[in-house]
Enzyme design. Structure first.
Site, PDB file in Angstrom:
ATOM      1  N   HIS A  98       0.803  -1.221   0.000  1.00 18.19           N
ATOM      2  CA  HIS A  98       0.000   0.000   0.000  1.00 18.19           C
ATOM      3  C   HIS A  98       0.841   1.279   0.000  1.00 18.19           C
ATOM      4  O   HIS A  98       0.307   2.363  -0.189  1.00 18.19           O
ATOM      5  CB  HIS A  98      -0.983   0.008   1.173  1.00 18.19           C
ATOM      6  N   ASP A 121     -10.074  -0.433   3.481  1.00 19.72           N
ATOM      7  CA  ASP A 121      -8.902  -1.066   4.089  1.00 19.72           C
ATOM      8  C   ASP A 121      -9.244  -1.530   5.504  1.00 19.72           C
ATOM      9  O   ASP A 121     -10.099  -0.944   6.169  1.00 19.72           O
ATOM     10  CB  ASP A 121      -7.781  -0.018   4.147  1.00 19.72           C
ATOM     11  N   HIS A 123      -6.907  -1.242   7.674  1.00 22.51           N
ATOM     12  CA  HIS A 123      -6.005  -0.369   8.429  1.00 22.51           C
ATOM     13  C   HIS A 123      -6.165   1.093   8.004  1.00 22.51           C
ATOM     14  O   HIS A 123      -6.608   1.375   6.891  1.00 22.51           O
ATOM     15  CB  HIS A 123      -4.554  -0.804   8.195  1.00 22.51           C
ATOM     16  N   ASP A 125      -3.537   3.296   7.828  1.00 23.44           N
ATOM     17  CA  ASP A 125      -2.337   3.734   7.106  1.00 23.44           C
ATOM     18  C   ASP A 125      -2.036   5.208   7.368  1.00 23.44           C
ATOM     19  O   ASP A 125      -1.640   5.956   6.473  1.00 23.44           O
ATOM     20  CB  ASP A 125      -2.476   3.458   5.607  1.00 23.44           C
ATOM     21  N   HIS A 138       4.294   1.051   4.266  1.00 22.82           N
ATOM     22  CA  HIS A 138       2.941   0.730   3.779  1.00 22.82           C
ATOM     23  C   HIS A 138       1.873   1.057   4.827  1.00 22.82           C
ATOM     24  O   HIS A 138       0.690   1.046   4.502  1.00 22.82           O
ATOM     25  CB  HIS A 138       2.840  -0.731   3.297  1.00 22.82           C
ATOM     26  N   ASP A 225      -7.385  -1.772  -0.532  1.00 23.94           N
ATOM     27  CA  ASP A 225      -6.479  -2.793  -0.025  1.00 23.94           C
ATOM     28  C   ASP A 225      -7.292  -4.078   0.114  1.00 23.94           C
ATOM     29  O   ASP A 225      -8.338  -4.086   0.768  1.00 23.94           O
ATOM     30  CB  ASP A 225      -5.930  -2.342   1.336  1.00 23.94           C
ATOM     31  N   ASP A 227      -6.921  -6.445   1.960  1.00 27.69           N
ATOM     32  CA  ASP A 227      -7.141  -6.890   3.343  1.00 27.69           C
ATOM     33  C   ASP A 227      -8.339  -6.187   3.979  1.00 27.69           C
ATOM     34  O   ASP A 227      -8.724  -6.512   5.109  1.00 27.69           O
ATOM     35  CB  ASP A 227      -5.877  -6.775   4.198  1.00 27.69           C
ATOM     36  N   GLU A 270      -1.909  -4.890  -2.312  1.00 29.23           N
ATOM     37  CA  GLU A 270      -1.617  -5.910  -1.308  1.00 29.23           C
ATOM     38  C   GLU A 270      -2.044  -7.331  -1.696  1.00 29.23           C
ATOM     39  O   GLU A 270      -2.218  -8.188  -0.836  1.00 29.23           O
ATOM     40  CB  GLU A 270      -2.211  -5.532   0.061  1.00 29.23           C
TER      41      GLU A 270
END
Length: 298
Positions: A98, A121, A123, A125, A138, A225, A227, A270
């Protein structure tokens, strides 16, 4: 004429797990070109930005992993994305970890006065060198794009910030470091955690997101992303977090974005085929890209 340009960014310098550099290849193998060529008058796969096989280096002063290399390669991506937009094509970037969003957003944002960003995402980030537990870049691209972080990263493209906090919407969040929580509260960034996704439903989350961004932006970048999805649906990612967005909910989100017409650029990141099951995650990425870009059942 509806035009699309695809560019791969096979970079794994923003984290420590190898394999995500093969993400663009896995996505191509899953049939991205064949799937999208029916949706555009003209489609061009530009190939990959050349990353090479550099050794991992940790910056002594900031403790950031591969700082100079990430900055150098992000600058290359920013230039290519800038060129794509100049041609009137929709830029679709394939990651890579990312951290590639630093370059993508640097290339995109110079074309908009008020760029909106949807960060799909697990997360946030939103770490900086001071708040990051790992030094992995990332986990920092959204903070960098807000103008927070090392000047080698924030200065890519020759200007900073790339995006304003009020023009960002985070969706699917379920793992935040303390510094990220503090920053979200301080800047008032709009966030739909998995609690809100479960409680409100994806339809309302997307309706509110689209309404919020339509009011204040002149273009919207989607940074997705894989994830963000539940690991059951997208196992081939470096930092999986259980309890994520379902495959079907993600399709609905992409379909609603397609109907809204607000998204002007996108990246999907990712995908790590080394950690995947029979290219399942890359195939999910291709299906979601297709929905985002207007593919319909009927």
């Amino acid at each position: 004429m509806r035009k699309l340009s695809i560019i791969g960014m096979p970079m794994d310098l923003g984290q420590m797990r190898r394999g995500v550099d093969m993400g663009p290849s896995a996505i191509r193998y899953a049939g991205i070109y064949e799937k999208l060529k029916m949706l555009f008058d003209k489609i061009h796969d530009m190939g990959d930005i050349q990353i090479g096989r550099p050794e991992t280096k940790v910056d002594a002063e900031s403790n950031l992993r591969n700082l100079e290399l990430v900055a150098e390669k992000s600058e290359l991506l920013a230039r290519e994305v800038d060129k794509i937009i100049e041609t009137g094509a929709f830029p679709l970037v394939l990651g890579g970890d990312h951290s590639i969003a630093i370059g993508t957003l640097a290339g995109v944002s110079k074309h908009y006065k008020n760029l909106g960003v949807i960060w799909y995402d697990a997360h946030g980030d939103l770490n900086t060198a001071e708040t990051s537990p790992s030094g992995n870049i990332h986990g920092m691209p959204l903070a960098v794009s807000l103008g927070l972080g090392h000047e080698l990263l924030t200065g890519i493209g020759g200007f900073s910030p790339k995006v304003k906090p009020e023009n960002i919407v985070l969706i699917g969040i379920r793992a935040l470091d303390q510094g990220e929580k503090d920053l979200i509260r301080k800047l008032g960034i709009k966030v739909y955690t998995m609690h809100e996704v479960d409680r409100l439903g994806m339809t309302r989350v997307m309706e509110e997101t689209i309404s919020h961004l339509k009011e204040r932006t002149d273009g919207v970048h989607l940074s997705l992303d894989l994830d963000g999805l539940d690991p059951v649906d997208a196992p081939g990612v470096g930092t999986p977090v259980t309890g994520g967005i379902s495959y079907r909910e993600s399709h609905l989100a992409m379909e609603m974005l397609a109907e809204s017409g607000i998204v002007t650029s996108a990246e999907f990141v990712e995908v790590n085929p080394i950690l995947d099951e029979k290219n399942k995650t890359a195939m999910a990425a291709v299906a979601l890209m297709s929905s985002l870009l207007g593919d319909k059942l009927l």
